[in-house]
Design a protein around this motif. Structure first.
Motif, PDB file in Angstrom:
ATOM      1  N   GLN A   1     -40.879  21.724  -6.469  1.00 49.91           N
ATOM      2  CA  GLN A   1     -42.105  21.792  -6.848  1.00 49.91           C
ATOM      3  C   GLN A   1     -42.875  22.997  -6.908  1.00 49.91           C
ATOM      4  N   LEU A   2     -43.605  23.356  -7.693  1.00 51.41           N
ATOM      5  CA  LEU A   2     -44.579  24.414  -7.692  1.00 51.41           C
ATOM      6  C   LEU A   2     -45.871  24.388  -7.039  1.00 51.41           C
ATOM      7  N   LEU A   3     -45.817  25.234  -6.164  1.00 54.78           N
ATOM      8  CA  LEU A   3     -47.316  25.218  -5.564  1.00 54.78           C
ATOM      9  C   LEU A   3     -48.276  25.929  -6.384  1.00 54.78           C
ATOM     10  N   ARG A   4     -48.124  27.145  -6.522  1.00 52.87           N
ATOM     11  CA  ARG A   4     -49.083  28.307  -7.099  1.00 52.87           C
ATOM     12  C   ARG A   4     -48.369  29.549  -7.357  1.00 52.87           C
TER      13      ARG A   4
ATOM     14  N   PRO B   1     -56.540  34.654  -4.651  1.00 56.26           N
ATOM     15  CA  PRO B   1     -55.949  34.083  -5.940  1.00 56.26           C
ATOM     16  C   PRO B   1     -57.002  33.564  -6.706  1.00 56.26           C
ATOM     17  N   LEU B   2     -56.766  33.453  -8.040  1.00 59.86           N
ATOM     18  CA  LEU B   2     -57.731  33.035  -8.811  1.00 59.86           C
ATOM     19  C   LEU B   2     -57.992  31.653  -8.594  1.00 59.86           C
ATOM     20  N   VAL B   3     -57.033  30.833  -8.456  1.00 62.90           N
ATOM     21  CA  VAL B   3     -57.045  29.108  -8.280  1.00 62.90           C
ATOM     22  C   VAL B   3     -56.580  29.252  -6.545  1.00 62.90           C
ATOM     23  N   ASP B   4     -57.287  27.790  -6.323  1.00 67.53           N
ATOM     24  CA  ASP B   4     -56.810  27.057  -4.897  1.00 67.53           C
ATOM     25  C   ASP B   4     -55.377  26.588  -5.199  1.00 67.53           C
ATOM     26  N   LEU B   5     -54.927  26.400  -3.851  1.00 67.78           N
ATOM     27  CA  LEU B   5     -53.586  25.682  -3.665  1.00 67.78           C
ATOM     28  C   LEU B   5     -53.830  24.167  -4.142  1.00 67.78           C
ATOM     29  N   PRO B   6     -52.853  23.550  -4.769  1.00 61.46           N
ATOM     30  CA  PRO B   6     -53.092  21.960  -4.975  1.00 61.46           C
ATOM     31  C   PRO B   6     -52.668  21.232  -3.859  1.00 61.46           C
ATOM     32  N   LEU B   7     -53.150  21.818  -2.706  1.00 63.30           N
ATOM     33  CA  LEU B   7     -52.693  20.943  -1.373  1.00 63.30           C
ATOM     34  C   LEU B   7     -54.040  21.016  -0.519  1.00 63.30           C
TER      35      LEU B   7
ATOM     36  N   TRP C   1     -38.055  26.777 -16.876  1.00 65.27           N
ATOM     37  CA  TRP C   1     -39.277  26.321 -16.170  1.00 65.27           C
ATOM     38  C   TRP C   1     -40.155  27.820 -16.037  1.00 65.27           C
ATOM     39  N   VAL C   2     -41.476  27.830 -16.631  1.00 67.11           N
ATOM     40  CA  VAL C   2     -42.143  29.051 -16.386  1.00 67.11           C
ATOM     41  C   VAL C   2     -43.328  29.112 -15.433  1.00 67.11           C
ATOM     42  N   VAL C   3     -43.324  29.651 -14.428  1.00 70.20           N
ATOM     43  CA  VAL C   3     -44.247  29.622 -13.406  1.00 70.20           C
ATOM     44  C   VAL C   3     -44.868  31.172 -13.325  1.00 70.20           C
ATOM     45  N   HIS C   4     -45.604  31.362 -11.970  1.00 68.52           N
ATOM     46  CA  HIS C   4     -46.516  32.685 -12.003  1.00 68.52           C
ATOM     47  C   HIS C   4     -47.592  32.821 -12.971  1.00 68.52           C
ATOM     48  N   LEU C   5     -48.486  31.816 -13.125  1.00 70.03           N
ATOM     49  CA  LEU C   5     -49.144  31.840 -14.315  1.00 70.03           C
ATOM     50  C   LEU C   5     -50.523  31.551 -13.480  1.00 70.03           C
ATOM     51  N   GLU C   6     -51.668  32.228 -14.094  1.00 69.90           N
ATOM     52  CA  GLU C   6     -53.106  31.899 -14.159  1.00 69.90           C
ATOM     53  C   GLU C   6     -53.416  32.007 -12.722  1.00 69.90           C
ATOM     54  N   ALA C   7     -52.653  32.669 -11.871  1.00 70.97           N
ATOM     55  CA  ALA C   7     -53.230  32.644 -10.325  1.00 70.97           C
ATOM     56  C   ALA C   7     -53.426  34.159  -9.757  1.00 70.97           C
ATOM     57  N   VAL C   8     -53.258  35.239 -10.468  1.00 65.92           N
ATOM     58  CA  VAL C   8     -53.456  36.570 -10.269  1.00 65.92           C
ATOM     59  C   VAL C   8     -54.176  37.397 -11.284  1.00 65.92           C
TER      60      VAL C   8
ATOM     61  N   GLY D   1     -48.865  22.543  -8.613  1.00 62.81           N
ATOM     62  CA  GLY D   1     -48.673  21.270  -7.912  1.00 62.81           C
ATOM     63  C   GLY D   1     -47.623  20.216  -8.544  1.00 62.81           C
ATOM     64  N   GLY D   2     -47.014  20.890  -9.681  1.00 67.27           N
ATOM     65  CA  GLY D   2     -46.267  20.075 -10.319  1.00 67.27           C
ATOM     66  C   GLY D   2     -44.975  20.112 -10.112  1.00 67.27           C
ATOM     67  N   ILE D   3     -44.210  18.576 -10.160  1.00 62.31           N
ATOM     68  CA  ILE D   3     -42.575  18.871  -9.965  1.00 62.31           C
ATOM     69  C   ILE D   3     -41.550  19.196 -11.050  1.00 62.31           C
ATOM     70  N   LEU D   4     -40.937  20.027 -10.795  1.00 62.42           N
ATOM     71  CA  LEU D   4     -40.163  20.775 -11.874  1.00 62.42           C
ATOM     72  C   LEU D   4     -39.187  19.853 -12.135  1.00 62.42           C
TER      73      LEU D   4
END
Length: 253
Positions: A5-8, A46-52, A213-220, A249-252
């Motif tokens: 699962q991707l957190l952020r 971070p630019l966005v909150d955690l999805p938790l 899967w591409v992560v590390h996006l829109e958070a820094v 928050g998505g499940i990869l």
């Protein structure tokens, strides 16, 4: 089966052999930290909150069996993570970071020099390049990891551009599932320090049988390429059926 699962940002929850491994935890609330320097903007990270929710985060920490660190830049191993995690939790890391993590108070630190077995899980460390030229040198040593439960192989590339080390990892391990850090983050001067769209396409083309899967996006605040931009490029190159851009928050898988 392994689950991710991707957190952020690059923070992942990896479930394998009934163990929960927290990868590169970046756990502070939105706007906790100053912007990275020399980026041309002052957006706080971070630019966005955690999805938790706070309770969900507390539950995750309680059920985390180990931490796996690709490196210890602040958007991969932050103050909040160090505050929340037990000093006795197993921390797996690249050898160059062992002393620093111990100095931060963690007592159960295991460097991954090449390959090791932890709780029946095979973890192999791979190389990478966190940028080019002098900036790449200043960013320091970074690693990725190839993880196997005996039936499945996944490759977490870490903070790296497309380079010889990534190609070697793909050729050696032939992972069926690949997670790359995208967004083309960069400073005012110099090249990207993580994968941009051309790099992501290189990974897809070099591993045509793998899902990516591409992560590390829109958070820094030094990220340059959005999810929308990356998805558009993947669609144009007819890769949307095997290269995915998950939301936080998505499940990869």
């Amino acid at each position: 089966m392994m689950k991710v699962q991707l957190l952020r940002n690059a923070s992942l929850v990896l479930t394998v052999r009934e163990k929960t491994i927290l990868v590169d935890p970046y756990l502070a609330p939105k706007g906790t930290y100053n912007a990275f320097d020399f980026t041309g903007n002052d957006r706080r990270n971070p630019l966005v909150d955690l999805p938790l929710s706070e309770q969900q985060l507390a539950d995750l920490i309680t059920h985390t069996d180990a931490v796996l660190l690709t490196h210890i830049h602040s958007d991969h191993w932050d103050d909040k993570a160090r505050e929340l995690l037990s000093e006795n939790i197993p921390v797996l890391c690249q050898p160059v970071n062992e002393a620093s993590i111990r100095e931060q108070g963690f007592k159960n630190v295991t460097p991954v020099a090449d390959e090791l077995i932890w709780e029946g899980i095979k973890i192999g460390r791979t190389g990478g390049r966190h940028g080019t030229g002098q900036i790449g040198e200043r960013m320091g040593i970074v690693s990725g990891y190839v993880i196997s439960d005996g039936a499945e192989v996944i490759y977490i590339a870490g903070d790296t551009i497309w380079c010889e080390e990534v190609q070697q990892a793909l050729d050696k391990y032939k992972p069926a599932k690949i997670i790359v850090n995208g967004g083309g983050a960069r400073f005012i001067e110099g090249d990207a320090i993580v994968m941009d769209v051309p790099d992501i396409l290189q990974v897809c083309n070099h591993a045509p049988a793998a899902s990516v899967w591409v992560v590390h996006l829109e958070a820094v605040n030094h990220g340059k390429q959005s999810r929308e931009e990356i998805r558009k490029a993947l669609q144009e190159h007819r890769l949307s059926d095997r290269c995915f851009v998950p939301e936080d928050g998505g499940i990869l898988f």
